[in-house]
Structures are given as structure tokens and as C-alpha cells.
Design an enzyme around this catalytic site. Structure first.
Site, PDB file in Angstrom:
ATOM      1  N   GLY A 188       0.765  -1.243   0.000  1.00  0.00           N
ATOM      2  CA  GLY A 188       0.000   0.000   0.000  1.00  0.00           C
ATOM      3  C   GLY A 188       0.794   1.292   0.000  1.00  0.00           C
ATOM      4  N   GLU A 230       4.091   3.895   6.071  1.00  0.00           N
ATOM      5  CA  GLU A 230       2.864   3.108   5.909  1.00  0.00           C
ATOM      6  C   GLU A 230       1.819   3.920   5.163  1.00  0.00           C
ATOM      7  OE1 GLU A 230       1.574   0.381   5.933  1.00  0.00           O
ATOM      8  OE2 GLU A 230       2.055  -0.893   7.632  1.00  0.00           O
ATOM      9  N   ASP A 231       0.885   3.231   4.525  1.00  0.00           N
ATOM     10  CA  ASP A 231      -0.258   3.925   3.937  1.00  0.00           C
ATOM     11  C   ASP A 231      -1.351   4.159   4.982  1.00  0.00           C
ATOM     12  OD1 ASP A 231      -0.567   1.162   4.017  1.00  0.00           O
ATOM     13  OD2 ASP A 231      -1.951   1.118   2.331  1.00  0.00           O
ATOM     14  N   ASP A 261      -4.491   1.253  11.206  1.00  0.00           N
ATOM     15  CA  ASP A 261      -5.902   0.997  11.498  1.00  0.00           C
ATOM     16  C   ASP A 261      -6.008   0.499  12.942  1.00  0.00           C
ATOM     17  OD1 ASP A 261      -8.541   0.157  11.454  1.00  0.00           O
ATOM     18  OD2 ASP A 261      -8.453  -0.628   9.442  1.00  0.00           O
ATOM     19  N   PHE A 286     -14.037   2.321   5.407  1.00  0.00           N
ATOM     20  CA  PHE A 286     -13.181   1.664   4.429  1.00  0.00           C
ATOM     21  C   PHE A 286     -12.792   2.669   3.347  1.00  0.00           C
ATOM     22  CE2 PHE A 286     -12.009  -0.902   0.834  1.00  0.00           C
ATOM     23  CZ  PHE A 286     -11.190  -1.847   1.433  1.00  0.00           C
ATOM     24  N   VAL A 287     -11.484   2.782   3.092  1.00  0.00           N
ATOM     25  CA  VAL A 287     -11.000   3.710   2.075  1.00  0.00           C
ATOM     26  C   VAL A 287     -10.120   2.983   1.066  1.00  0.00           C
ATOM     27  CG1 VAL A 287     -11.152   5.854   3.394  1.00  0.00           C
ATOM     28  CG2 VAL A 287      -9.126   4.417   3.616  1.00  0.00           C
ATOM     29  N   ASP A 316      -5.993  -0.611  -1.592  1.00  0.00           N
ATOM     30  CA  ASP A 316      -6.820  -1.408  -2.497  1.00  0.00           C
ATOM     31  C   ASP A 316      -8.125  -1.876  -1.868  1.00  0.00           C
ATOM     32  OD1 ASP A 316      -5.446  -3.282  -0.701  1.00  0.00           O
ATOM     33  OD2 ASP A 316      -6.323  -4.832  -1.977  1.00  0.00           O
ATOM     34  N   ARG A 344      -5.566   0.753  -6.495  1.00  0.00           N
ATOM     35  CA  ARG A 344      -4.311   1.318  -5.986  1.00  0.00           C
ATOM     36  C   ARG A 344      -3.824   2.504  -6.832  1.00  0.00           C
ATOM     37  NH1 ARG A 344      -2.308  -2.304  -2.013  1.00  0.00           N
ATOM     38  NH2 ARG A 344      -2.737  -4.497  -2.407  1.00  0.00           N
TER      39      ARG A 344
HETATM   40  C1  PRP Z   1      -2.533  -2.443   5.518  1.00  0.00           C
HETATM   41  C2  PRP Z   1      -1.540  -1.330   5.841  1.00  0.00           C
HETATM   42  C3  PRP Z   1      -0.909  -1.795   7.111  1.00  0.00           C
HETATM   43  C4  PRP Z   1      -2.025  -2.573   7.781  1.00  0.00           C
HETATM   44  C5  PRP Z   1      -2.644  -1.705   8.832  1.00  0.00           C
HETATM   45  O1  PRP Z   1      -1.893  -3.448   4.805  1.00  0.00           O
HETATM   46  O2  PRP Z   1      -0.589  -1.157   4.818  1.00  0.00           O
HETATM   47  O3  PRP Z   1       0.232  -2.593   6.888  1.00  0.00           O
HETATM   48  O4  PRP Z   1      -2.994  -2.897   6.781  1.00  0.00           O
HETATM   49  O5  PRP Z   1      -3.634  -2.402   9.542  1.00  0.00           O
HETATM   50  P1  PRP Z   1      -3.590  -2.563  11.116  1.00  0.00           P
HETATM   51  O6  PRP Z   1      -3.250  -1.237  11.724  1.00  0.00           O
HETATM   52  O7  PRP Z   1      -5.006  -2.995  11.429  1.00  0.00           O
HETATM   53  O8  PRP Z   1      -2.591  -3.635  11.465  1.00  0.00           O
HETATM   54  P2  PRP Z   1      -2.692  -4.600   4.023  1.00  0.00           P
HETATM   55  O9  PRP Z   1      -2.762  -5.808   4.902  1.00  0.00           O
HETATM   56  O10 PRP Z   1      -3.976  -4.055   3.500  1.00  0.00           O
HETATM   57  O11 PRP Z   1      -1.698  -4.994   2.833  1.00  0.00           O
HETATM   58  P3  PRP Z   1      -1.335  -4.225   1.449  1.00  0.00           P
HETATM   59  O12 PRP Z   1      -0.688  -2.896   1.846  1.00  0.00           O
HETATM   60  O13 PRP Z   1      -0.365  -5.144   0.786  1.00  0.00           O
HETATM   61  O14 PRP Z   1      -2.614  -4.030   0.669  1.00  0.00           O
END
Ligand code: PRP
Length: 185
Positions: A48, A103-104, A107, A156-157, A163, A169
Site C-alpha cells: 500500500g 505506511e499507507d 488501522d 473503508f477507504v 486497495d 491502488r
Molecule cells: C494495511 C496497511 C498496514 C495494515 C494496517 O496493509 O498497509 O500494513 O494494513 O492495519 P492494522 O493497523 O489494522 O494492522 P494490508 O494488509 O492491507 O496490505 P497491502 O498494503 O499489501 O494491501
């Protein structure tokens, strides 16, 4: 209100390309100040964060090095987070280095806390986190990222690296599932 469709769902423009770029210009100045006179290693969390990292790094003035990692996770009933995580792909030696994880989104905070602990355990001189998006209401573990682009509600964004089932993306803005008829202010 700009609307897009990914798979079976509709998403509505929430944070525009201009708002993202303008915020990155500002927050990157905070990062430049924080790391003034220091060597910086950016650790970008795939997938992300690839897009925000590409834009962020062009605002940084300390000639940072860049490394990319992935986090793999699988379900486990044994952990409170419900998942066991593994950090993959860190090629750089982080010992005695100043590390900024990119990080993107933060959460629940389980991933960011895990990554910060992992990199600290490798004797980094300092470990901080930048996240483009942060959902404070969903935070269950750890603390807020040190540098945040936008605090958002728990919705959800998608877009700008994030994605929905691997789609969206490439979008230049960030879109949300629910139509609130109001963009980010
Ligand atoms: C997303 C984001 C963080 C994580 C955050 O990754 O990049 O790594 O979720 O969530 P949390 O705070 O609840 O732990 P994702 O699993 O969607 O993978 P991606 O970036 O490869 O799509």
C-alpha cells in the site's frame, strides 16, 4: 461528488489529489526538521505505501536511503490480534540507523506496533513511523504514528496505494465506501 466502481462496490471521492500533495509538502517539512543533520533510512511497507513513499521522498532533503518490506500474516487463535505476523525482505542493516517506517494506513495498530518492535530489536538508533492515514478510533495496540497525513474516521477507504480486493491502488485521490456528501476538510 466523484464516484468510482471497484468490483461490486461504489466509492466516493474523499481526499483529493491536491489535498494529499499539499499535506505531504507540509508533513515532509516536519520530517526534514526532525532528521536534520542525520542519516535516514526509509523502510517502506508494501504494497500500500508504494505510492505515498514515492511522493514523500521527493520532499525530503537528507538524501535518505530506501528499503522495502512486506508483512505476511496468518490467522492464529493464540494471539490477541488473531494473527501471527512476519516481516519479510529487509535487506538493509538497521543497526545504529535512524529508521522511518512508511505506511499507507494505521488501522488497529497491530502491524505498526509489530514492525516498530521488530526494527527496534535489530538495534536501530531510532524508529519512527509515518502513515498517510490514521484511524484513531480503531487503534487497539500501540500509539499514534509519529507523522500522520490525515486522521480519518473508521471507514473503508481505497486509492493512492490502498486497495479493495487488489483494485484501486492507481487512483490519485482517496475514496470511501460511504457517501457522506462531504469531502475531507
Ligand atoms: C494495511 C496497511 C498496514 C495494515 C494496517 O496493509 O498497509 O500494513 O494494513 O492495519 P492494522 O493497523 O489494522 O494492522 P494490508 O494488509 O492491507 O496490505 P497491502 O498494503 O499489501 O494491501
Amino acid at each position: 461528488m466523484q464516484q468510482i466502481h471497484l468490483h461490486d462496490k461504489s466509492f466516493y471521492l474523499y481526499i483529493t489529489e491536491n489535498q494529499i500533495q499539499s499535506r505531504l509538502a507540509t508533513v515532509s517539512q516536519e520530517i526534514n526538521q526532525h532528521y536534520e543533520g542525520k542519516e535516514l533510512l526509509l523502510v517502506v511497507v508494501l504494497k500500500g505505501a508504494f505510492m505515498v513513499a514515492a511522493d514523500l521522498i521527493r520532499h525530503l532533503n537528507m538524501n535518505p536511503e530506501v528499503s522495502f518490506i512486506r508483512v505476511s500474516s496468518y490467522q492464529s487463535d493464540l494471539k490477541s490480534s488473531g494473527k501471527v505476523r512476519e516481516m519479510l525482505g529487509l535487506k538493509a542493516d538497521v543497526a545504529d540507523r535512524h529508521v522511518l517506517i512508511v505506511e499507507d494506513i494505521v488501522d488497529t495498530g497491530f502491524t505498526s506496533t509489530f514492525l516498530m518492535d521488530e526494527i527496534r530489536s535489530k538495534s536501530a538508533a531510532s524508529v519512527n513511523m509515518f502513515s498517510l492515514l490514521f484511524k484513531p478510533k480503531n487503534l487497539k495496540k500501540g500509539v499514534a504514528p509519529d507523522f500522520v497525513g490525515f486522521e480519518i474516521p473508521p471507514e473503508f477507504v481505497v486509492g493512492y496505494g490502498l486497495d479493495y480486493a487488489e483494485k484501486g491502488r492507481e487512483l490519485r485521490g482517496i475514496y470511501r465506501l460511504k457517501d457522506e456528501e462531504k469531502e475531507f476538510e
